[in-house]
Design a protein around this motif. Sequence first.
Motif, PDB file in Angstrom:
ATOM      1  N   PHE A   1       0.844  -1.196   0.000  1.00  8.99           N
ATOM      2  CA  PHE A   1       0.000   0.000   0.000  1.00  8.99           C
ATOM      3  C   PHE A   1       0.875   1.240   0.000  1.00  8.99           C
ATOM      4  CE2 PHE A   1      -1.858   3.526   2.427  1.00  8.99           C
ATOM      5  CZ  PHE A   1      -3.027   3.745   1.709  1.00  8.99           C
ATOM      6  N   ASP A   2       0.429   2.266  -0.696  1.00  9.65           N
ATOM      7  CA  ASP A   2       1.048   3.583  -0.565  1.00  9.65           C
ATOM      8  C   ASP A   2       0.033   4.640  -0.981  1.00  9.65           C
ATOM      9  OD1 ASP A   2       1.721   4.777  -3.443  1.00  9.65           O
ATOM     10  OD2 ASP A   2       2.183   2.628  -3.548  1.00  9.65           O
ATOM     11  N   ASP A   3       0.227   5.845  -0.482  1.00 10.35           N
ATOM     12  CA  ASP A   3      -0.678   6.935  -0.824  1.00 10.35           C
ATOM     13  C   ASP A   3       0.078   8.138  -1.391  1.00 10.35           C
ATOM     14  OD1 ASP A   3       0.566   7.865   1.454  1.00 10.35           O
ATOM     15  OD2 ASP A   3      -1.241   7.876   2.700  1.00 10.35           O
ATOM     16  N   PHE A   4       1.162   7.848  -2.127  1.00 11.06           N
ATOM     17  CA  PHE A   4       1.951   8.913  -2.721  1.00 11.06           C
ATOM     18  C   PHE A   4       1.297   9.466  -3.983  1.00 11.06           C
ATOM     19  CE2 PHE A   4       5.315   5.975  -1.019  1.00 11.06           C
ATOM     20  CZ  PHE A   4       5.622   6.742   0.087  1.00 11.06           C
ATOM     21  N   PRO A   5       1.468  10.768  -4.242  1.00  5.66           N
ATOM     22  CA  PRO A   5       1.101  11.273  -5.568  1.00  5.66           C
ATOM     23  C   PRO A   5       2.048  10.664  -6.597  1.00  5.66           C
ATOM     24  CG  PRO A   5       2.244  12.953  -4.293  1.00  5.66           C
ATOM     25  CD  PRO A   5       1.981  11.825  -3.352  1.00  5.66           C
TER      26      PRO A   5
END
Length: 264
Positions: free
Chosen positions: A52-56
């Motif tokens: 999981f990641d929430d980077f732009p």
Amino acid sequence: MRKLIDATGALIDAIGTENFALTLSETLQGIVPFDYTVIFGYLGAARPMDLFDDFPKGKRKVFVEDYQEGPYLLDPFYLACGNKIDPGLYRIKDLAPDRFFQGEYFRSYYARTGLAEEIGYFIEMPGNATVVVSLMRAEKAFSAKDFRQLGDFWPVVRAVCQRHWDELAVSFGADAQAKSDASIHQSIELAFINFGQGVLTPRERQVVEFTLKGHSADAVGRILEISPGTVRIHRRNVYSKLQIRSQGELFSKFIDALVSASDH
């Protein structure tokens, strides 16, 4: 407190669903604010798995795609997994070598992330796998109070992650499972052997490895049981043999070699 109890209930409900990791991130941000979350799965010498990641988009290339191409081999979090670190919450600065923040991995790769600090939960999983939940801040480091509050939530993070990712080792595939006992250190050693094959001596490759990880000449000397002056001589010989002038060029050559090897 009531809000955290409700969030914890929602997190438990999310176990086994596609929204689990996002719910975990949001729950932790409800305790202490931070900018980014990335969750990697590690199994022995296998390439890290982005859970999981929430980077732009732009930052994701650096944090995830570039990282998986080879820089992870020098990452203090990855190396801590190989050292069988006790499960828990850690600051990256507490795991890093003495010159990590002056070293080339930090300057050439990690500094590109623009982070003020990264901390991570290390959760042990069945089959020798490890989940690392990294929390990142761009502007300021986590305070002692922040760290303590996130640490207090550790038993919940550990329990829900172990339930949700209980088959992580299986996700890596049969080949990775068969090699799960292959240590991270063996993987790194092989990477450096391939990098200097036919050019550098075994001792020179060792000096390159610890230098790129962020160890000072004094620290490398203590590890290899040689004098700091001898370490510096080995470094000069490495630069001469590889026809480079700086540690930055050394780092670039190493990463280029890793990327080239992964393409074959």
